[in-house]
Design an enzyme around this catalytic site. Structure first.
Site, PDB file in Angstrom:
ATOM      1  N   CYS A   9       0.802  -1.266  -0.042  1.00  0.00           N
ATOM      2  CA  CYS A   9       0.042   0.132   0.090  1.00  0.00           C
ATOM      3  C   CYS A   9       0.860   1.190  -0.017  1.00  0.00           C
ATOM      4  CB  CYS A   9      -0.955   0.194   1.087  1.00  0.00           C
ATOM      5  SG  CYS A   9      -0.243   0.170   2.770  1.00  0.00           S
ATOM      6  N   ASN A  12       2.528   1.532   4.347  1.00  0.00           N
ATOM      7  CA  ASN A  12       2.798   0.275   4.912  1.00  0.00           C
ATOM      8  C   ASN A  12       2.419   0.382   6.322  1.00  0.00           C
ATOM      9  OD1 ASN A  12       5.370  -2.068   5.602  1.00  0.00           O
ATOM     10  ND2 ASN A  12       3.413  -2.731   5.109  1.00  0.00           N
ATOM     11  N   CYS A  14      -1.198   0.824   7.186  1.00  0.00           N
ATOM     12  CA  CYS A  14      -2.619   0.519   7.359  1.00  0.00           C
ATOM     13  C   CYS A  14      -3.264  -0.522   6.555  1.00  0.00           C
ATOM     14  CB  CYS A  14      -3.642   1.715   6.769  1.00  0.00           C
ATOM     15  SG  CYS A  14      -3.443   3.264   7.758  1.00  0.00           S
ATOM     16  N   ARG A  15      -3.488  -0.570   5.216  1.00  0.00           N
ATOM     17  CA  ARG A  15      -3.952  -1.457   4.322  1.00  0.00           C
ATOM     18  C   ARG A  15      -3.072  -2.827   4.215  1.00  0.00           C
ATOM     19  NH1 ARG A  15      -5.632   2.392  -0.609  1.00  0.00           N
ATOM     20  NH2 ARG A  15      -3.808   3.286   0.262  1.00  0.00           N
ATOM     21  N   SER A  16      -2.057  -2.435   3.890  1.00  0.00           N
ATOM     22  CA  SER A  16      -1.111  -3.700   3.520  1.00  0.00           C
ATOM     23  C   SER A  16      -0.802  -4.660   4.888  1.00  0.00           C
ATOM     24  CB  SER A  16       0.226  -3.408   2.868  1.00  0.00           C
ATOM     25  OG  SER A  16       0.987  -2.277   3.521  1.00  0.00           O
ATOM     26  N   ASP A 125      -8.185   3.767   1.157  1.00  0.00           N
ATOM     27  CA  ASP A 125      -7.208   4.267   2.272  1.00  0.00           C
ATOM     28  C   ASP A 125      -8.033   4.744   3.430  1.00  0.00           C
ATOM     29  OD1 ASP A 125      -5.058   4.788   3.601  1.00  0.00           O
ATOM     30  OD2 ASP A 125      -4.119   6.378   2.221  1.00  0.00           O
TER      31      ASP A 125
END
Length: 161
Positions: A9, A12, A14-16, A125
């Site tokens: 993401c 690195n 939140c999402r990933s 995001d």
């Protein structure tokens, strides 16, 4: 031979890391932990060395996922050791497809593994929003993880044959 997956993401945090935690749990549940390595990175180094966003960590913990994470930036040299690079949105996909054609073939959008995703394959995001954005992110990641696991299992079993 280990099959290596890296989620990517923006920063690195939140999402990933959420995708990494969820997918690692799915890999372990499937009995593939000895065959599949899972990690994550960001397209930029803004948060390098930091832990995951506290909201991401809380959502994962509240849903029973383990998280041990330190943010880092994706390096194009990693393509040589990775089998699959999973982007969380179209911007990450574009950023990751800059190297060689062979490397670009390793990059896929996470939600492309979710048959119910439709045309919108981005995981939004949640960084600038409230906790509910992190809950929504987790739901999207969980839905796509089943299809991703099936694809990775097929690759792993094909190697063993």
């Amino acid at each position: 031979m280990t099959y290596r997956v890296c989620f990517v993401c923006t920063g690195n945090i939140c999402r990933s890391p959420m995708a990494e935690s969820v997918f690692r749990a799915r890999v372990e549940e499937a009995g593939l932990a000895d065959l599949v390595e899972v990690d994550s990175a960001g397209t930029g180094g803004w948060h390098e060395g930091e832990g995951a966003d506290p909201r991401a960590a809380a959502v994962l913990e509240d849903n029973g996922y383990a998280l041990d994470h330190t943010a880092r930036q994706f390096q194009p040299s990693w393509f040589s050791r990775l089998d699959l690079v999973v982007a969380l949105d179209a911007g990450h996909l574009r950023a990751l497809r800059r190297p060689t054609e062979q490397d670009a073939a390793k990059v896929r959008l996470l939600r492309s593994y979710d048959p119910a995703a439709g045309d919108d394959l981005d995981v939004p995001d949640p960084y600038y929003g409230a906790r509910d954005g992190f809950d929504e992110c987790l739901e999207m990641v969980e839905r796509a993880s089943a299809g991703l696991l099936a694809a990775v299992r097929e690759e792993v079993e094909g190697r063993a044959a």
